[in-house]
Design a protein around this motif. Structure first.
Motif, short mmCIF file in Angstrom:
data_model
loop_
_atom_site.label_atom_id
_atom_site.label_comp_id
_atom_site.label_asym_id
_atom_site.label_seq_id
_atom_site.Cartn_x
_atom_site.Cartn_y
_atom_site.Cartn_z
N SER A 113 34.37 6.27 -6.40
CA SER A 113 32.57 6.04 -6.48
C SER A 113 32.05 7.41 -7.07
O SER A 113 31.26 7.25 -7.91
CB SER A 113 31.88 5.90 -5.35
OG SER A 113 32.16 6.62 -4.45
N LEU A 114 32.63 8.64 -6.57
CA LEU A 114 31.97 10.05 -7.16
C LEU A 114 32.35 10.10 -8.67
O LEU A 114 31.68 10.51 -9.75
CB LEU A 114 32.29 11.16 -6.55
CG LEU A 114 31.52 10.96 -5.03
CD1 LEU A 114 32.00 12.20 -3.93
CD2 LEU A 114 29.92 11.05 -5.01
N GLY A 115 33.62 9.67 -8.75
CA GLY A 115 34.24 9.99 -10.24
C GLY A 115 33.59 9.28 -11.22
O GLY A 115 33.18 9.64 -12.17
N SER A 116 33.39 7.83 -10.94
CA SER A 116 32.83 6.86 -11.71
C SER A 116 31.30 7.25 -12.00
O SER A 116 30.77 7.24 -13.15
CB SER A 116 32.72 5.60 -11.41
OG SER A 116 33.91 5.01 -10.83
N LEU A 117 30.48 7.83 -10.98
CA LEU A 117 29.16 8.32 -11.22
C LEU A 117 29.18 9.49 -11.88
O LEU A 117 28.24 9.49 -12.79
CB LEU A 117 28.67 8.58 -9.79
CG LEU A 117 27.09 9.30 -9.70
CD1 LEU A 117 25.96 8.37 -10.48
CD2 LEU A 117 26.87 9.76 -8.40
N ALA A 118 30.06 10.49 -11.88
CA ALA A 118 30.13 11.52 -12.80
C ALA A 118 30.42 11.49 -14.42
O ALA A 118 29.62 11.71 -15.08
CB ALA A 118 31.04 12.77 -12.50
N LEU A 119 31.35 10.50 -14.65
CA LEU A 119 31.60 10.00 -15.48
C LEU A 119 30.67 9.29 -16.57
O LEU A 119 30.23 9.27 -17.59
CB LEU A 119 33.09 9.46 -15.65
CG LEU A 119 33.64 8.78 -17.21
CD1 LEU A 119 33.90 10.09 -17.93
CD2 LEU A 119 35.07 8.34 -17.18
N GLY A 120 30.12 8.18 -15.66
CA GLY A 120 29.11 7.27 -16.21
C GLY A 120 27.78 7.99 -16.53
O GLY A 120 27.12 7.78 -17.65
N ALA A 121 27.37 9.08 -15.59
CA ALA A 121 26.21 9.75 -16.05
C ALA A 121 26.45 10.68 -17.26
O ALA A 121 25.41 10.90 -18.12
CB ALA A 121 25.94 10.63 -14.82
N ARG A 122 27.66 10.99 -17.45
CA ARG A 122 28.07 12.05 -18.69
C ARG A 122 28.02 11.05 -19.95
O ARG A 122 27.52 11.70 -20.77
CB ARG A 122 29.36 12.29 -18.69
CG ARG A 122 29.73 13.43 -19.66
CD ARG A 122 31.11 13.99 -19.62
NE ARG A 122 31.50 14.48 -20.85
CZ ARG A 122 32.75 15.35 -20.90
NH1 ARG A 122 33.82 15.23 -20.07
NH2 ARG A 122 32.92 16.03 -21.95
N TRP A 123 28.00 9.76 -19.71
CA TRP A 123 28.15 8.66 -21.12
C TRP A 123 26.65 8.63 -21.00
O TRP A 123 26.07 8.25 -22.22
CB TRP A 123 28.97 7.71 -20.92
CG TRP A 123 30.38 7.84 -20.73
CD1 TRP A 123 31.14 8.85 -21.82
CD2 TRP A 123 31.34 6.88 -20.36
NE1 TRP A 123 32.38 8.77 -21.53
CE2 TRP A 123 32.46 7.61 -20.85
CE3 TRP A 123 31.38 6.08 -19.81
CZ2 TRP A 123 33.91 7.08 -20.46
CZ3 TRP A 123 32.64 5.16 -19.39
CH2 TRP A 123 34.06 5.82 -19.64
N LEU A 124 25.89 8.39 -20.07
CA LEU A 124 24.55 7.82 -20.22
C LEU A 124 23.22 8.73 -20.57
O LEU A 124 22.26 8.46 -21.23
CB LEU A 124 24.31 6.74 -19.22
CG LEU A 124 25.21 5.67 -18.81
CD1 LEU A 124 24.72 4.94 -17.69
CD2 LEU A 124 25.14 4.67 -20.23
N LEU A 125 23.35 9.83 -19.64
CA LEU A 125 22.23 10.65 -19.80
C LEU A 125 22.19 11.45 -20.99
O LEU A 125 23.24 11.91 -21.59
CB LEU A 125 22.27 11.39 -18.64
CG LEU A 125 22.03 10.99 -17.19
CD1 LEU A 125 22.26 11.97 -16.10
CD2 LEU A 125 20.67 10.23 -17.08
N PRO A 126 20.93 11.73 -21.70
CA PRO A 126 20.62 12.45 -22.75
C PRO A 126 21.19 14.01 -22.53
O PRO A 126 21.10 14.32 -21.47
CB PRO A 126 19.41 12.17 -23.13
CG PRO A 126 18.73 11.22 -22.29
CD PRO A 126 19.67 10.98 -21.21
#
Length: 236
Positions: free
Chosen positions: A223-236
């Motif tokens: 869950s934390l790994g997905s959050l970190a990678l997903g945020a990296r892809w999405l956040l400007p």
């Protein structure tokens, strides 16, 4: 969207759409954080995470060639997926492990689609997945919850403009990424109090002879790994 022909629908679904502005993206991340972090809101929004959780159990059960008997979703945000097959072995292990990892992995998949510009495709994929869950739901509250969620996603994907679709898609993905973390923490809190002795982690402990805490750590890592990678892809 409101296209006027099948070809227009297909072009919209398979095509790419521009990402919302950075202000909208950050605003949707903040709204998702409130939906997960504020207890009063979480009591309602957690139902969406439960759909993803039980849907994960159901999908993996089918992939493992187990016989799926149905899904039940309850008003206290708990759920139950019943399948039959060998009560041991890899199929049972993967099925039991799928629940707490499903919301985060779905969120990560959604983040990947959004980073590639496939906003409409994401919304339609969500509608299709919810339809698959709906077919297997066996209680009235579950049907109502899945229908409401699916109707909202369909309405946005069909009637919403590009701005609304983008904002809603980013909100949904951020919510899944953040919402995948809190249930794992809540589960371990209950286990530490001697509750939830038949949780997914404890079932996995009996199946594999590995400590339940190790499975909690694995759930949290996903869950934390997905959050970190997903945020990296999405956040400007």
């Amino acid at each position: 969207m409101q296209p006027h022909s099948i070809s227009q629908v297909w072009d919209q679904v398979t095509g790419t759409q521009a990402a919302p502005g950075s202000t909208v993206v950050w605003a949707m991340a903040a709204v998702a954080l409130v939906a997960v972090g504020w207890r009063a809101v979480w009591h309602l929004s957690r139902n969406v995470v439960t759909i993803a959780h039980e849907g994960g159990h159901a999908l993996v059960a089918l992939l493992m060639r187990r016989r799926l008997h149905g899904i039940r979703l309850h008003s206290d945000t708990s759920g139950l997926t019943v399948s039959s097959g060998k009560p041991y072995g890899p199929g049972m292990v993967f099925t039991a492990a799928a629940g707490y990892t499903a919301p985060s992995l779905l969120g990560l998949g959604g983040a990947w689609l959004l980073s590639a510009g496939h906003t409409t495709a994401l919304l339609w994929a969500v509608v299709a997945l919810l339809l698959g869950v709906l077919i297997e739901v066996r209680n009235a509250f579950g049907v109502l919850t899945v229908l409401t969620t699916g109707a909202l996603c369909f309405a946005v994907s069909w009637f919403g403009g590009a701005e609304l679709q983008g904002a809603f898609a980013y909100l949904s993905v951020f919510f899944l990424l953040l919402g995948g973390v809190r249930p794992v923490v809540e589960l371990q809190t209950k286990r530490a109090r001697g509750q939830a002795r038949d949780s997914d982690a404890d079932q996995l402990a009996r199946l594999t002879r590995l400590p339940g805490l190790l499975w909690i750590v694995l759930f949290l890592a996903v869950s934390l790994g997905s959050l970190a990678l997903g945020a990296r892809w999405l956040l400007p």
